[in-house]
Enzyme design. Structure first.
Site, PDB file in Angstrom:
ATOM      1  CG  ASP A  80      76.235 -82.502  -1.564  1.00 15.67           C
ATOM      2  OD1 ASP A  80      76.613 -81.637  -2.362  1.00 15.67           O
ATOM      3  OD2 ASP A  80      76.682 -82.610  -0.413  1.00 15.67           O
ATOM      4  CB  CYS A 121      74.040 -77.408  -4.622  1.00 19.01           C
ATOM      5  SG  CYS A 121      72.534 -77.653  -5.595  1.00 19.01           S
ATOM      6  CG  ASP A 122      74.354 -79.663  -0.168  1.00 17.35           C
ATOM      7  OD1 ASP A 122      73.463 -79.245  -0.915  1.00 17.35           O
ATOM      8  OD2 ASP A 122      74.168 -80.576   0.642  1.00 17.35           O
ATOM      9  CE  LYS A 123      79.343 -80.409   1.349  1.00 17.38           C
ATOM     10  NZ  LYS A 123      77.943 -80.621   0.969  1.00 17.38           N
ATOM     11  CB  CYS A 193      66.764 -80.715  -1.865  1.00 20.07           C
ATOM     12  SG  CYS A 193      67.733 -81.741  -3.006  1.00 20.07           S
ATOM     13  CD  GLU A 443      76.065 -84.617   2.535  1.00 24.55           C
ATOM     14  OE1 GLU A 443      76.127 -83.385   2.634  1.00 24.55           O
ATOM     15  OE2 GLU A 443      75.192 -85.215   1.885  1.00 24.55           O
ATOM     16  CB  SER A 469      72.415 -85.366   3.846  1.00 19.76           C
ATOM     17  OG  SER A 469      71.410 -84.545   3.282  1.00 19.76           O
TER      18      SER A 469
END
Length: 556
Positions: A80, A121-123, A193, A443, A469
Site C-alpha cells: 500500500d 501487509c494490509d490486504k 509499518c 486509500e 490508510s
C-alpha cells in the site's frame, strides 16, 4: 468433499503422479506423510514481505520436524505504501480477491492436506484469513511482524509522519535537509509499518480469532523469536492435520465478535470494517455495520499506539501484546471460551499474560477512551453506513458542520489543498473512489496527510466513499455507502451544501431536502471509469457494497 493427497498418490492409475513427486526428491515413505502447502507472499519490492523467505524456511523446518512434507509456493503481495496517491492503489483492494483465489487454486489442484499461510501487509493478511475460511483445511497463519520504529530528532516515528511532513516543508516548518533525514530513517528494517495501521491491525486479529500462535503477531520482524514462532507454526499444522482440526472448528461467531472487540480496544484501522465482514462470510458467519457499532459502545480503547497514540508496535509487544489485552478485557467483554489452533481456549492461554507498561496498554480503569476506536455514522448522506476512527479525532471536531468542497478524485482534492483552496471549517468531499467507482476503493492517505500536515486537522473534515490508510487520523469519514458510482447521495452533493458530522450521535447528514436530492438525481450520470484495465472493469461489475466486505458476487 473430503479429500487428501491420497487423491494424488494412491493407486495404479496415479503412478505418473508419484513419478513427478519422486522427480523433485521425495522418497517412497514421503508419499504417505501429510503434504503441507507453505504459501509465501515474499516480495522483493517492499519491506513488509522482503524477509519472508527466511520465515518460510523456519516454517518448513517445523513441518519436517513434525513429520510432514512442506511445499513452498508463492502468490502476489502489493505494498500500500508504494501505491499511495497514484492509480496503482486501484489494484490493492482487488488484489485481496486474487490472493484468496490463488490459495484456493493451488490447494485444491494439488490436493494439499494442510496450509501455512505467510503474510504481512494490509490486504494480504485478510486474504489469507478468507482463504482459510473458504478452504477449511487445517491451517496456521504466520504474520511477518512489524518493523522497528524509525528514529528522527530523538523520537520514535512511523511512516505516516513523513507523509504529513511534506506539508510542513511547504509551510517552512521543516527544512528540506531535515525532511531528507526523516525520509531516510523512518523505515529502518524489514516488516510491516510500525504503527496500528491495517497491516498490524489485521495481523493482531488473526491471533484473536485463533489462527496464529498467541503472542506472535506483534513480534518484530527482525527478532529471532519470530523464527521460532514460524517453526512452531510448521509443527502445529502437521498436528492439526493428524487431529483433523480445521479453521471452522476454531473460528466461530464468538471468535469474530472477539476480533471486533479487540480491534476496538487496540485502536484498529478503519479498514477492519471492510475486511472482517468478508472474512466472516468465508467462514459462513455474519457481521454488519450494526455489530461494529454495538460492540464499539461496550468496548474501552486501551492501546496507546501510533497513529492515534504515542507508542510503536515494538512497545506494544513489550507491554504484553494481544494476550495482555485479552486478559485485561476479560470475560466481562470477551468470549474467553473461544478456541485456537493451540488446542486451548483463550481463557487458558491468557492466564499468565500481564501488562508490563500500563501507559502502552491501559487498564480498564485507566482506559484512553470509554468507547472503542471505530464509530459507525449513518444518515441521509450514508444510509448504509460510514466509518470514522473516533479516538483519533480532537474533541472540537467531534461535532462539525461546514460547507462542502466537492471533488471527483483524490488528485483534484490534493491539488486544491496544495493551492490553498481549502479553508478552515470546510468539509472536503472526495467521491467516485468507492469499490465500484474507484475502481478498487483507493486509500485517501495522500489527501489526509496533506490536510493534517497543513494544520487543518482541528478545523476541517474529509468525507469520502473511498477508504483510508490505517495510519489516518483526524476528522476523516470513509466508506460512505451507497457510493457515488451507485448513485448514492454523495454523488449529489454540490459545492456549498452544508454537511454535519456528529460522532456522539453517530450521524452524517447532508442539509439538502429529499425533494431537492430527488431532482438532482434525475440529472445525475456517473463519471467514466478512471482506469483502463480489463481486470478492474470486471472487478467494478462484480464487487458488492463496502458494508458486505467489498467481496465479489458469487452467484450460482
Amino acid at each position: 468433499m473430503l479429500r487428501s493427497t491420497k487423491d494424488v498418490v494412491d493407486g495404479l492409475d496415479h503412478a505418473g503422479n508419484r513419478s513427478h513427486l519422486k522427480c523433485i526428491g521425495l522418497l517412497e515413505e514421503d508419499l504417505h506423510k501429510p503434504f503441507i502447502g507453505v504459501i509465501n507472499t515474499f516480495n522483493e519490492m517492499h519491506p513488509g514481505h522482503k524477509h519472508l523467505r527466511e520465515i518460510s524456511e523456519a516454517v518448513k523446518r517445523g513441518v519436517y520436524t513434525a513429520g510432514g512434507i512442506p511445499f513452498e509456493v508463492n502468490t502476489i503481495s502489493i505494498c500500500d505504501g508504494i501505491t499511495q496517491s497514484n492509480f496503482g492503489m486501484c489494484y490493492v483492494l482487488p488484489s485481496r480477491e486474487i490472493i484468496a483465489d490463488s490459495v484456493e487454486v493451488i490447494a485444491e489442484a494439488q490436493r494439499l492436506d494442510g496450509l501455512v499461510l505467510i503474510a504481512s501487509c494490509d490486504k494480504i493478511v485478510p486474504a489469507m484469513m478468507m482463504a482459510a475460511g473458504r478452504l477449511n483445511l487445517p491451517t496456521v497463519i504466520v504474520t511477518g511482524g512489524p518493523m522497528l520504529a524509525g528514529k528522527f530528532q530523538g523520537k520514535d516515528v512511523a511512516i505516516y509522519e513523513i507523509r504529513e511532513a511534506g506539508a510542513k516543508v511547504k509551510q517552512g516548518l521543516l527544512s528540506e535537509l531535515e525532511f531528507k533525514e526523516f525520509e531516510n530513517n523512518v523505515c529502518p528494517t524489514s516488516g510491516s509499518c510500525s504503527m496500528m495501521g491495517t497491516a498490524n491491525t489485521m495481523s493482531c486479529l488473526t491471533e484473536v480469532i485463533g489462527l496464529s500462535v498467541p503472542g506472535s503477531t506483534t513480534t518484530p520482524a527482525v527478532y529471532s523469536k519470530k523464527l521460532r514462532q514460524a517453526k512452531l507454526s510448521g509443527e502445529i499444522v502437521v498436528d492439526l492435520v493428524k487431529k483433523n482440526i480445521r479453521p471452522r472448528d476454531v473460528v466461530t461467531q464468538d471468535s469474530i465478535e472477539n476480533a471486533v472487540i479487540v480491534n476496538m480496544a487496540i485502536g484498529g484501522s478503519t479498514n477492519s470494517v471492510l475486511h472482517l465482514p468478508a472474512i466472516a462470510q468465508e467462514f459462513g458467519l455474519h457481521l454488519d455495520s450494526d455489530d461494529f457499532e454495538r460492540l464499539c459502545k461496550k468496548t474501552p480503547h486501551l492501546v496507546n499506539v501510533k497513529p492515534s497514540g504515542h507508542y510503536s508496535l515494538e512497545d506494544f509487544d513489550f507491554a504484553g501484546g494481544i494476550p495482555a489485552v485479552i486478559k485485561e478485557l476479560g470475560e466481562s467483554h470477551l468470549h474467553l471460551n473461544a478456541q485456537t489452533i493451540m488446542g486451548e481456549s483463550w481463557e487458558t492461554l491468557c492466564k499468565d499474560a500481564k501488562i508490563t507498561n500500563t501507559d502502552v496498554i491501559r487498564t480498564l480503569e485507566t482506559a484512553l477512551h470509554k468507547e472503542g476506536s471505530l464509530a459507525i455514522l449513518k444518515g441521509n448522506l450514508a444510509p448504509e453506513g460510514s466509518v470514522i476512527k473516533q479516538t483519533a479525532v480532537s474533541d472540537k471536531m467531534k461535532k462539525h458542520t461546514g460547507p462542502a468542497k466537492v471533488f471527483d478524485s483524490q488528485e483534484d482534492a490534493i491539488t486544491a489543498m496544495l493551492n490553498g483552496d481549502i479553508k478552515e471549517g470546510d468539509v472536503v468531499v472526495i467521491r467516485y473512489e468507492g469499490p465500484k467507482g474507484g475502481p478498487g476503493m483507493r486509500e485517501m492517505l495522500g489527501a489526509t496527510a496533506i490536510l493534517m500536515g497543513a494544520g487543518l486537522g482541528e478545523s476541517t473534515a474529509l468525507v469520502t466513499d473511498g477508504r483510508f490508510s490505517g495510519c489516518t487520523h483526524g476528522p476523516c469519514v470513509g466508506h460512505v455507502a451507497p457510493e457515488a458510482a451507485k448513485g448514492g447521495a454523495i454523488a449529489l452533493v454540490h459545492d456549498g451544501d452544508m454537511i454535519t458530522i456528529d460522532i456522539p450521535n453517530r450521524s452524517l447528514e447532508l442539509h439538502v431536502s429529499e425533494e431537492e436530492l430527488a431532482e438532482r438525481k434525475k440529472n445525475w450520470k456517473p463519471i467514466p471509469c478512471k482506469v483502463d484495465s480489463k481486470y478492474l472493469r470486471r472487478y467494478s461489475r462484480e464487487v458488492e457494497s463496502v458494508w458486505k466486505g467489498a467481496i465479489l458476487r458469487d452467484e450460482a
